[in-house]
Design an enzyme around this catalytic site. Structure first.
Site, short mmCIF file in Angstrom:
data_model
loop_
_atom_site.label_atom_id
_atom_site.label_comp_id
_atom_site.label_asym_id
_atom_site.label_seq_id
_atom_site.Cartn_x
_atom_site.Cartn_y
_atom_site.Cartn_z
N CYS A 1 0.66 -1.18 -0.16
CA CYS A 1 -0.33 0.37 0.30
C CYS A 1 0.54 1.31 0.07
O CYS A 1 0.83 2.19 -0.67
CB CYS A 1 -0.87 0.21 0.69
SG CYS A 1 -1.49 -1.52 1.77
N CYS B 1 1.87 3.66 -3.40
CA CYS B 1 0.77 4.19 -3.58
C CYS B 1 0.22 5.52 -2.54
O CYS B 1 -0.31 7.03 -3.06
CB CYS B 1 -0.55 3.90 -4.07
SG CYS B 1 0.05 2.36 -5.84
N HIS B 2 -0.11 5.45 -1.24
CA HIS B 2 -0.13 5.92 -0.34
C HIS B 2 0.76 7.35 -0.18
O HIS B 2 -0.22 7.06 1.39
CB HIS B 2 -1.19 5.22 0.73
CG HIS B 2 -2.07 4.52 -0.22
ND1 HIS B 2 -3.74 5.20 -0.71
CD2 HIS B 2 -2.70 3.65 -0.83
CE1 HIS B 2 -4.56 4.71 -1.49
NE2 HIS B 2 -3.84 3.18 -1.60
N MET C 1 -7.25 1.30 -8.37
CA MET C 1 -7.22 1.14 -7.25
C MET C 1 -7.14 -1.11 -7.58
O MET C 1 -8.78 -1.36 -7.80
CB MET C 1 -7.51 0.82 -5.87
CG MET C 1 -7.34 0.45 -4.83
SD MET C 1 -7.12 0.50 -3.26
CE MET C 1 -7.09 -1.00 -2.61
N HIS D 1 6.09 10.98 -11.30
CA HIS D 1 6.22 9.97 -11.30
C HIS D 1 7.38 9.02 -12.02
O HIS D 1 8.41 9.47 -11.65
CB HIS D 1 4.40 8.67 -11.02
CG HIS D 1 4.68 7.34 -10.49
ND1 HIS D 1 4.51 7.36 -9.07
CD2 HIS D 1 5.06 6.51 -11.99
CE1 HIS D 1 4.57 5.90 -9.11
NE2 HIS D 1 4.79 5.46 -10.87
N HIS E 1 0.27 7.11 -17.59
CA HIS E 1 2.16 6.72 -16.43
C HIS E 1 2.87 5.52 -17.75
O HIS E 1 2.32 4.41 -18.43
CB HIS E 1 0.92 5.18 -16.25
CG HIS E 1 1.89 4.61 -14.83
ND1 HIS E 1 2.94 3.67 -15.54
CD2 HIS E 1 2.13 4.16 -13.72
CE1 HIS E 1 3.32 3.22 -14.11
NE2 HIS E 1 3.35 3.16 -13.32
FE1 DHE Z 1 6.79 1.01 -10.36
C1 DHE Z 1 9.26 2.36 -12.63
C2 DHE Z 1 6.74 3.62 -8.53
C3 DHE Z 1 3.88 0.37 -8.96
C4 DHE Z 1 7.18 -1.83 -12.01
N1 DHE Z 1 7.75 3.52 -10.72
C5 DHE Z 1 8.94 3.02 -12.04
C6 DHE Z 1 9.70 4.80 -11.63
C7 DHE Z 1 8.90 4.56 -10.27
C8 DHE Z 1 8.06 4.18 -9.77
C9 DHE Z 1 8.74 6.36 -9.28
C10 DHE Z 1 10.44 5.60 -12.33
C11 DHE Z 1 11.45 5.42 -11.55
C12 DHE Z 1 12.70 5.93 -12.73
O1 DHE Z 1 13.16 5.54 -14.10
O2 DHE Z 1 13.83 6.21 -12.25
N2 DHE Z 1 5.68 1.88 -8.56
C13 DHE Z 1 5.84 3.18 -8.15
C14 DHE Z 1 5.32 3.47 -7.44
O3 DHE Z 1 5.57 3.77 -6.79
C15 DHE Z 1 3.95 2.17 -7.48
C16 DHE Z 1 2.68 2.86 -8.56
C17 DHE Z 1 3.65 1.71 -6.14
C18 DHE Z 1 4.97 0.34 -5.54
O4 DHE Z 1 4.14 0.10 -4.57
O5 DHE Z 1 5.41 0.49 -5.78
C19 DHE Z 1 4.99 1.08 -8.71
N3 DHE Z 1 5.78 -0.27 -10.05
C20 DHE Z 1 4.55 -0.93 -9.42
C21 DHE Z 1 4.39 -1.67 -10.04
O6 DHE Z 1 3.06 -2.76 -9.54
C22 DHE Z 1 4.91 -2.62 -10.95
C23 DHE Z 1 3.87 -2.82 -12.48
C24 DHE Z 1 5.25 -4.30 -10.46
C25 DHE Z 1 6.76 -4.67 -10.23
O7 DHE Z 1 7.71 -4.67 -9.85
O8 DHE Z 1 6.09 -3.73 -8.76
C26 DHE Z 1 6.03 -1.76 -11.47
N4 DHE Z 1 7.87 0.49 -12.15
C27 DHE Z 1 8.01 -0.27 -12.52
C28 DHE Z 1 8.63 -0.87 -14.23
C29 DHE Z 1 9.77 0.28 -14.10
C30 DHE Z 1 8.73 1.93 -12.84
C31 DHE Z 1 8.72 -1.92 -15.20
C32 DHE Z 1 10.43 0.98 -14.76
C33 DHE Z 1 10.09 0.48 -16.23
C34 DHE Z 1 10.49 1.14 -17.36
O9 DHE Z 1 10.89 0.70 -18.55
O10 DHE Z 1 11.79 2.35 -17.18
#
Ligand code: DHE
Length: 572
Positions: A61, A64-65, A115, A351, A393
């Site tokens: 959680c 996001c929160h 969500m 983000h 996103h």
């Molecule tokens: Fe991510 C990128 C934050 C949930 C997979 N994610 C990012 C970035 C941020 C972020 C700030 C950019 C980083 C950068 O480029 O420097 N992500 C968050 C969250 O806060 C969020 C919403 C909730 C959490 O608890 O983390 C979240 N993200 C997810 C997932 O649930 C995903 C789908 C699966 C996982 O592995 O956790 C996920 N996020 C990704 C991926 C990237 C990413 C694969 C990079 C994408 C790319 O091609 O560069």
């Protein structure tokens, strides 16, 4: 049975704030002095249920929160909040007002606002407890300064014990670093042979992998704040250093400007809200900078989390995006003792994002503001703020030349079933720059990532967070040459079905397209349950037909994949 009550937690937080090193893991309220008896309506949990819920909250959680539950991508989840509106009146809300039953329903079934439902991930008991937990005040985790970081630093293979040149025969350019989300590992996969080179223990739920400028080192960052450094030159590429950068993190980047190749790494943390600069080849911490400050509206925020970070190829500079304050920091790393930061006011809830094709402009989603912010890294100022469909996103987004609008950068959306294209050429297509030039409908909302490659004519997009199984399992692919035609329609491919995995309770979400180094294959992860067999599906980009399925019992919940060459050179 010991019961933790809201009033006891309040006391415990007071204690935790007083002593910043109060353990984040100890049952906070269990240590609290005796408190007045709880009223019948006061939410209560046993210390065991409280600890278990705290862990679930962090893992599922907080992203996001927020740790302090002030909300960002997700809603504010404080027990009570009060907000002054523009018309001078006050709005009151909070989880206590929503109540146990409604909260349990939201957690179990999800919301239309994006969500996801947790009834296939958490048990009924866990859902009940987490609904109670969020009606109690949030425990405050400790700070994490230089002494803590140094104590956690492990230099597993010192620099002088490492090879002086590549001693394996792997085509390093085409390695994929794959996040195995729920096992706390990354898999290094040879993109040519599709064989697993090594599975490495890293932080929990590694978020991203980034490459050093030379392409030798991979840096991965766990959600739990553990940073790991992988040396690709070793006989078997392995982790050579780790450090705990904080309790909660999402971003890592390296110094890419000429003369600074492989010199520094920078990690942005969600908790504590700060960024840390490290020696690139050892992860020795050099400098920590807090991001706590006022928002763009001039209000103090205690938890402004570091979201995406990119490194400019043209300047010794990182673009560091601060989520809650809406401030973009251009951090000049040429003299870190006299660190210069340019602070750009943009839009709140920054983000993820990526460069345009020229790598001069950085486009970042302010997802809960329904905007994309454009930063001109050459001039060091804001180039524009673009209104988009709900919750953009992009991942890093997708760059291509549109048949009628010239160079564009595209994003998909969590909250809408469209792809938005934004003009990125202020010189030859000035009237279209930093404007939405087209939106096209894809197969559903709940999208996370869009991707193309300079060698490809395809634009791929996923929708893993869509509540419909068939949509979450599928991707859309557009022919870039057809965009601009009023009837441009995508081909929709069910990637999960191509993986041919046994049926289980969990949805097999197709997530995150990543190209190989040549740009003729596109890889998707099948993100299912922790105990389900999973796979990576490789599609031939030209024919859009299945080329290969990588299956291995060690591939546990694969999500993000990072091709060395594409990540090293910001190709997307
Ligand atoms: Fe991510 C990128 C934050 C949930 C997979 N994610 C990012 C970035 C941020 C972020 C700030 C950019 C980083 C950068 O480029 O420097 N992500 C968050 C969250 O806060 C969020 C919403 C909730 C959490 O608890 O983390 C979240 N993200 C997810 C997932 O649930 C995903 C789908 C699966 C996982 O592995 O956790 C996920 N996020 C990704 C991926 C990237 C990413 C694969 C990079 C994408 C790319 O091609 O560069």
């Amino acid at each position: 049975m010991k019961i933790i009550t809201l009033s006891k937690i309040g006391l415990a937080i007071g204690l935790a704030l007083g002593s910043i090193h109060a353990s984040a893991n100890a049952p906070a309220a269990a240590k609290a002095p005796a408190a007045p008896a709880a009223s019948a309506a006061e939410p209560t949990l046993s210390p065991e249920a409280f600890e278990a819920s705290k862990k679930i909250y962090f893992e599922r959680c907080a992203g996001c929160h927020g740790v302090l539950r002030k909300g960002a991508t997700g809603k504010n989840l404080e027990p009570k909040w009060s907000k002054k509106k523009d018309d001078g009146t006050t709005e009151d809300g909070g989880t206590l007002k929503l109540g146990q039953e409604r909260l349990e329903k939201i957690i179990a079934l999800g919301t239309e606002g994006g969500m996801v439902n947790y009834d296939d991930i958490l048990t009924k008991e866990e859902i009940k407890n987490i609904a109670t937990y969020i009606q109690m005040p949030a425990p405050v985790p400790p700070e994490w300064g230089m002494k803590d970081q140094l104590a956690s630093w492990k230099l597993i293979v010192p620099v002088d014990k490492r090879p002086t040149k590549q001693i394996n025969k792997i085509n390093l350019d085409n390695i994929f670093s794959v996040t195995l989300r729920d096992s706390g590992e990354v898999a290094l996969i040879d993109g040519d042979t599709k064989e697993i080179i090594n599975i490495l223990k890293t932080g929990y739920a590694v978020h991203i992998s980034r490459l050093s400028a030379s392409g030798r080192y991979i840096y991965v960052i766990g959600r739990d704040g553990l940073t790991s450094l992988i040396d690709l030159w070793m006989e078997k590429p392995s982790v050579v250093a780790t450090i705990k950068s904080g309790m909660d993190a999402r971003s890592v980047e390296t110094s890419k400007f000429k003369g600074f190749e492989d010199k520094y790494a920078v990690v942005g943390t969600y908790w504590p809200p700060q960024y840390t600069i490290y020696e690139g080849d050892t992860l020795k911490p050099l400098k920590i900078v807090s991001t706590r400050s006022m928002t763009i509206e001039g209000e103090y925020h205690p938890e402004p989390r570091v979201a995406s970070i990119v490194a400019s190829p043209f300047k010794p500079e990182w673009v560091i995006n601060i989520k809650e304050t809406g401030l973009v920091k251009l951090v000049d790393y040429s003299d870190i003792k006299n660190l210069k930061e340019t602070t750009i006011e943009s839009s709140k809830f920054l983000h993820d994002g990526g460069f345009d094709a020229s790598k001069r402009y950085f486009l970042v989603a302010a997802n809960m503001s329904n905007q994309v912010v454009v930063v001109d890294t050459k001039e060091g100022k804001l180039a524009g703020i673009v209104d988009t469909a709900p919750k953009p996103h992009p991942g890093r987004g997708a760059n291509f030349v549109h048949p009628t609008h010239g160079p564009v950068w595209a994003t998909s959306h969590l909250g809408s079933d469209v792809i938005t294209m934004i003009g990125t050429d202020p010189e030859k297509n000035k009237d279209k720059a930093w404007k939405v030039v087209q939106t096209v409908k894809m197969h559903g909302s709940g999208s996370l990532f869009v991707k193309t490659h300079p060698a490809s004519k395809n634009l791929w997009v996923d929708a893993p967070l869509n509540p419909e199984t068939d949509i979450a399992e599928s991707v859309s692919v557009f022919n870039i040459d057809d965009l601009g035609k009023p009837d441009a329609k995508p081909e929709i491919i069910n990637i999960a079905k191509l993986a041919d995995l046994p049926k289980t309770k969990a949805v097999k979400r197709a997530v995150h397209a990543e190209y190989n180094n040549k740009g003729d294959e596109v890889w998707f992860s099948i993100w299912a349950g922790k105990t389900d067999p999973s796979a990576i599906v490789v599609i031939d980009d030209k024919t859009r037909k299945l080329k290969h399925v990588i299956k291995d019992p060690r591939l546990i919940t694969p999500t993000g994949k990072f091709n060395v060459r594409n990540t090293q050179h910001d190709i997307y």
